[in-house]
Write an enzyme that holds these catalytic residues in place. Structure first.
Site, PDB file in Angstrom:
ATOM      1  N   TYR A   3       0.855  -1.185   0.000  1.00 13.63           N
ATOM      2  CA  TYR A   3       0.000   0.000   0.000  1.00 13.63           C
ATOM      3  C   TYR A   3       0.892   1.237   0.000  1.00 13.63           C
ATOM      4  O   TYR A   3       1.547   1.544   1.005  1.00 13.63           O
ATOM      5  CB  TYR A   3      -0.909   0.037   1.228  1.00 13.63           C
ATOM      6  CG  TYR A   3      -2.031  -0.974   1.252  1.00 13.63           C
ATOM      7  CD1 TYR A   3      -2.357  -1.735   0.141  1.00 13.63           C
ATOM      8  CD2 TYR A   3      -2.777  -1.161   2.415  1.00 13.63           C
ATOM      9  CE1 TYR A   3      -3.398  -2.660   0.192  1.00 13.63           C
ATOM     10  CE2 TYR A   3      -3.822  -2.073   2.472  1.00 13.63           C
ATOM     11  CZ  TYR A   3      -4.121  -2.822   1.358  1.00 13.63           C
ATOM     12  OH  TYR A   3      -5.159  -3.732   1.405  1.00 13.63           O
TER      13      TYR A   3
ATOM     14  N   LEU B 281     -18.506  -1.479   1.465  1.00 14.58           N
ATOM     15  CA  LEU B 281     -19.263  -0.427   0.773  1.00 14.58           C
ATOM     16  C   LEU B 281     -18.993  -0.463  -0.728  1.00 14.58           C
ATOM     17  O   LEU B 281     -19.237   0.519  -1.428  1.00 14.58           O
ATOM     18  CB  LEU B 281     -18.916   0.956   1.346  1.00 14.58           C
ATOM     19  CG  LEU B 281     -19.340   1.205   2.792  1.00 14.58           C
ATOM     20  CD1 LEU B 281     -18.941   2.608   3.240  1.00 14.58           C
ATOM     21  CD2 LEU B 281     -20.844   1.001   2.961  1.00 14.58           C
TER      22      LEU B 281
ATOM     23  N   ARG C 161     -16.193  -0.340  -2.337  1.00 17.20           N
ATOM     24  CA  ARG C 161     -15.237   0.740  -2.610  1.00 17.20           C
ATOM     25  C   ARG C 161     -15.903   2.121  -2.632  1.00 17.20           C
ATOM     26  O   ARG C 161     -15.569   2.985  -3.429  1.00 17.20           O
ATOM     27  CB  ARG C 161     -14.502   0.471  -3.922  1.00 17.20           C
ATOM     28  CG  ARG C 161     -13.621  -0.755  -3.837  1.00 17.20           C
ATOM     29  CD  ARG C 161     -13.047  -1.177  -5.166  1.00 17.20           C
ATOM     30  NE  ARG C 161     -12.240  -2.369  -4.979  1.00 17.20           N
ATOM     31  CZ  ARG C 161     -12.741  -3.594  -4.824  1.00 17.20           C
ATOM     32  NH1 ARG C 161     -14.053  -3.774  -4.863  1.00 17.20           N
ATOM     33  NH2 ARG C 161     -11.961  -4.626  -4.630  1.00 17.20           N
ATOM     34  N   GLY C 162     -16.862   2.284  -1.740  1.00 15.01           N
ATOM     35  CA  GLY C 162     -17.521   3.581  -1.599  1.00 15.01           C
ATOM     36  C   GLY C 162     -18.799   3.715  -2.385  1.00 15.01           C
ATOM     37  O   GLY C 162     -19.578   4.649  -2.153  1.00 15.01           O
TER      38      GLY C 162
ATOM     39  N   SER D 248     -21.882   3.825  -0.343  1.00 15.58           N
ATOM     40  CA  SER D 248     -21.900   4.822   0.727  1.00 15.58           C
ATOM     41  C   SER D 248     -23.034   5.826   0.584  1.00 15.58           C
ATOM     42  O   SER D 248     -23.446   6.458   1.554  1.00 15.58           O
ATOM     43  CB  SER D 248     -20.569   5.584   0.752  1.00 15.58           C
ATOM     44  OG  SER D 248     -20.451   6.403  -0.405  1.00 15.58           O
ATOM     45  N   GLY D 249     -23.515   5.980  -0.647  1.00 10.70           N
ATOM     46  CA  GLY D 249     -24.539   6.993  -0.889  1.00 10.70           C
ATOM     47  C   GLY D 249     -23.966   8.365  -1.139  1.00 10.70           C
ATOM     48  O   GLY D 249     -24.704   9.333  -1.333  1.00 10.70           O
TER      49      GLY D 249
END
Length: 334
Positions: free
Chosen positions: A54, A204, A206-207, A210-211
């Site tokens: 990472y 989620l 990768r988001g 999430s909304g």
């Protein structure tokens, strides 16, 4: 913070996934990332997930800074290794040979500023190296005290069984969300048969769940733009599913992200969702899902808002999907 069990290891009911703090989704604020890690620990999260690749070591050094002054027995470090990344974030391949395992752990210990890793795992199956060799090498590091537990990541049932025949396996790290339920075909049953926990990442998607995403909502340098679920017509179709989820969440008095995280959290006491927050605001929202008490009917409504067979696009690129041992259908599977 409630606790869950990964193999014989007790951890917080949710963990913190730290990957996004090191660049794949666009530049992150270093000070805010450190503050988020510290806020997670203060909230009772004990499991921190990272990898040596990472940010080419950036994430491990970031965690070392965030953890400075914290008692080592108050948190658990889950570390992946094996992905070979060149300058310019170029993909070079994967290496899970015995010598590579031991070298990777030596460097991770140095960057993290610790004398042991709590869970050590290959990030993917190296097709050129028997899983028995990789797990055996980690096992030798367990015997030497440098590693406490052995984990796996994104592997299928056959590989899980072979690995478990060599050494006890604490957990399997694998994508699991309303949009990614492949684990339910056979892998989850295999893990439970063998007493192996699940660390769920991508809760989620990768988001996406999430909304907070809107058409054209990506940022410069965001790797998600290359993923099928975030591209073209697939993205529009998936946003429609998120809108349906948001509608159910609104009726329940929670956010879409909280509903999605809570759904994964209810999959079992052996399933630990990783929160991928890189800001305290997103962390706070996600933590609101931990203590939600939802009825079976409410969970069914959340699940029905995002039917698995209506999700458009794979979770990774075609090349990445082809390399996932977890996506290979067992020969005896109907």
């Amino acid at each position: 913070m409630r606790t869950k069990t990964l193999g014989t290891l007790t951890t917080s009911a949710v963990g913190l996934g730290c990957m996004a703090m090191s660049g794949p989704y666009g530049e992150a604020d270093r000070a805010e990332s450190i503050a988020t890690v510290q806020a997670a620990l203060d909230a009772g999260i004990t499991l921190l997930d990272t990898a040596d690749f990472y940010g080419s070591g950036h994430n491990e050094m970031l965690l070392a800074e965030a953890l400075r002054g914290r008692a080592r027995d108050t948190y658990l470090l889950s570390v992946k290794f094996g992905a070979q990344i060149g300058p310019g974030v170029t993909w070079l391949g994967f290496d899970a040979r015995s010598v590579a395992v031991k070298s990777a752990v030596a460097y991770s210990l140095q960057r993290l500023g610790t004398d042991h890793i709590d869970i050590c795992r290959p990030a993917r199956l190296d097709p050129a190296v028997p899983i028995e060799e990789t797990v055996g090498a980690i096992g030798e590091l367990v015997d030497a005290g440098y590693v406490r537990h052995i984990g796996l990541s994104e592997v299928g049932s056959d590989t899980i069984r072979r690995a478990a025949s060599v050494r006890p396996i604490a957990d399997l790290q694998i994508e699991y969300s309303l949009m990614s339920r492949g684990i339910e075909n056979d892998i989850l049953d295999t893990c439970r048969e063998l007493g192996i926990g699940i660390t769920a990442y991508g809760v989620l998607s990768r988001g996406l769940l999430s909304g907070h995403w809107t058409p054209g909502g990506g940022r410069e340098g965001d790797a998600r733009s290359a993923y099928p679920r975030f591209s073209g017509a697939n993205f529009e179709r998936n946003l429609a599913l998120v809108d349906a989820l948001r509608g159910v969440a609104d009726e329940l008095g929670v956010s879409a992200a909280q509903a999605a995280i809570a759904w994964v959290a209810t999959r079992g006491d052996d399933v630990v969702p990783l929160i991928g927050a890189r800001t305290r605001t997103r962390l706070s929202e996600a933590l609101g899902a931990v203590d939600l008490t939802l009825t079976g009917e409410q969970l069914a409504r959340i699940e029905s808002a995002v039917p698995a067979d209506e999700v458009a696009g794979d979770r990774y690129t075609a090349q990445q999907m082809a390399a996932l041992d977890s996506e290979r259908v067992p020969a005896d599977h109907p």
